[in-house]
Write an enzyme that holds these catalytic residues in place. Sequence first.
Site, PDB file in Angstrom:
ATOM      1  N   ASP A   1      -8.293   3.225  -5.111  1.00 26.47           N
ATOM      2  CA  ASP A   1      -7.191   2.569  -5.802  1.00 26.47           C
ATOM      3  C   ASP A   1      -6.435   1.746  -4.758  1.00 26.47           C
ATOM      4  O   ASP A   1      -6.552   1.996  -3.555  1.00 26.47           O
ATOM      5  CB  ASP A   1      -6.286   3.652  -6.408  1.00 26.47           C
ATOM      6  CG  ASP A   1      -4.950   3.087  -6.853  1.00 26.47           C
ATOM      7  OD1 ASP A   1      -4.957   2.131  -7.651  1.00 26.47           O
ATOM      8  OD2 ASP A   1      -3.906   3.599  -6.395  1.00 26.47           O
TER       9      ASP A   1
ATOM     10  N   ASP B   1      -2.671   0.050  -5.040  1.00 25.44           N
ATOM     11  CA  ASP B   1      -1.237   0.266  -4.850  1.00 25.44           C
ATOM     12  C   ASP B   1      -0.911   1.757  -4.732  1.00 25.44           C
ATOM     13  O   ASP B   1      -1.271   2.545  -5.598  1.00 25.44           O
ATOM     14  CB  ASP B   1      -0.448  -0.361  -6.012  1.00 25.44           C
ATOM     15  CG  ASP B   1       0.850  -1.000  -5.540  1.00 25.44           C
ATOM     16  OD1 ASP B   1       1.361  -0.587  -4.485  1.00 25.44           O
ATOM     17  OD2 ASP B   1       1.337  -1.908  -6.227  1.00 25.44           O
TER      18      ASP B   1
HETATM   19 MG   LIG Z   1      -2.058   3.481  -7.351  1.00 28.15          MG
END
Ligand SMILES: [Mg+2]
Length: 246
Positions: free
Chosen positions: A8, A10
């Site tokens: 992932d 952010d």
């Molecule tokens: Mg995230």
Amino acid sequence: MKKLVILDLDGTVYRGSEPVEHAVEVVHELIKQGREVRYLTNNSAALPGQTTRKLLGMGIPCRPEWVYGSGQAAARWCRESDFKRVYVVGEPGLREAFEREGFSDDTHPQAVVVGICRSFTYDIMRHAMHAIKNGAKFVATNLDPSFPVERGVFDPGAGSIVSSIQTCSGVTPTVIGKPEAKMVEQILSDARLKAEDAIVVGDRLDTDIECAHRAGCDSLLVMTGVETRVPMGQGYSDDLRGVLNL
Ligand SMILES: [Mg+2]
């Protein structure tokens, strides 16, 4: 050792414009170990080239083909579903993703695709509603209620726009992004690997970890983003370094 590491972005690799602590060294090390790295984001507005430039600017290895965003995934899903005409509710990045998959015509759409759209209006909502009422497939890039814009501040996300169209059309959308497994399945298919060869690393239980679960992959929760608690049995690490020996 897992051959494929799906990260992932952010809260896992960066926060805003800053890399998360140890992210730079860990991604370099993963590549040195001979592993495949892919980035997985629900952001439908960013194109792979932009995300690549952002990561390279932070010193984090990346190539455009390593980046999987919900916008490209939605465009690919519509092409694979044999749709020819699509009405896109979204940012220029989402429209460009559809143009790159060969979509140009949005008259009498066979699908309405909804992502984050900062220029959303009543007229756009009405147009989307009528198309769906006339039989177009309702597709959402993701259902994130909000997204972080700066430290501690959130703005309305794609899910808030999707909800308004769901309310007026009375139709529940097909969702492309996390926590649905479609994007991870696209990554596995492109890499010609199986779910057990991959690990999904993220900072959210309800999207990243749930997505790993639905795709049949192992997961690692990192504590550098939104989560502060770890459910029983969930693999976790203070930061990305925890993936190096998995
Ligand atoms: Mg995230």
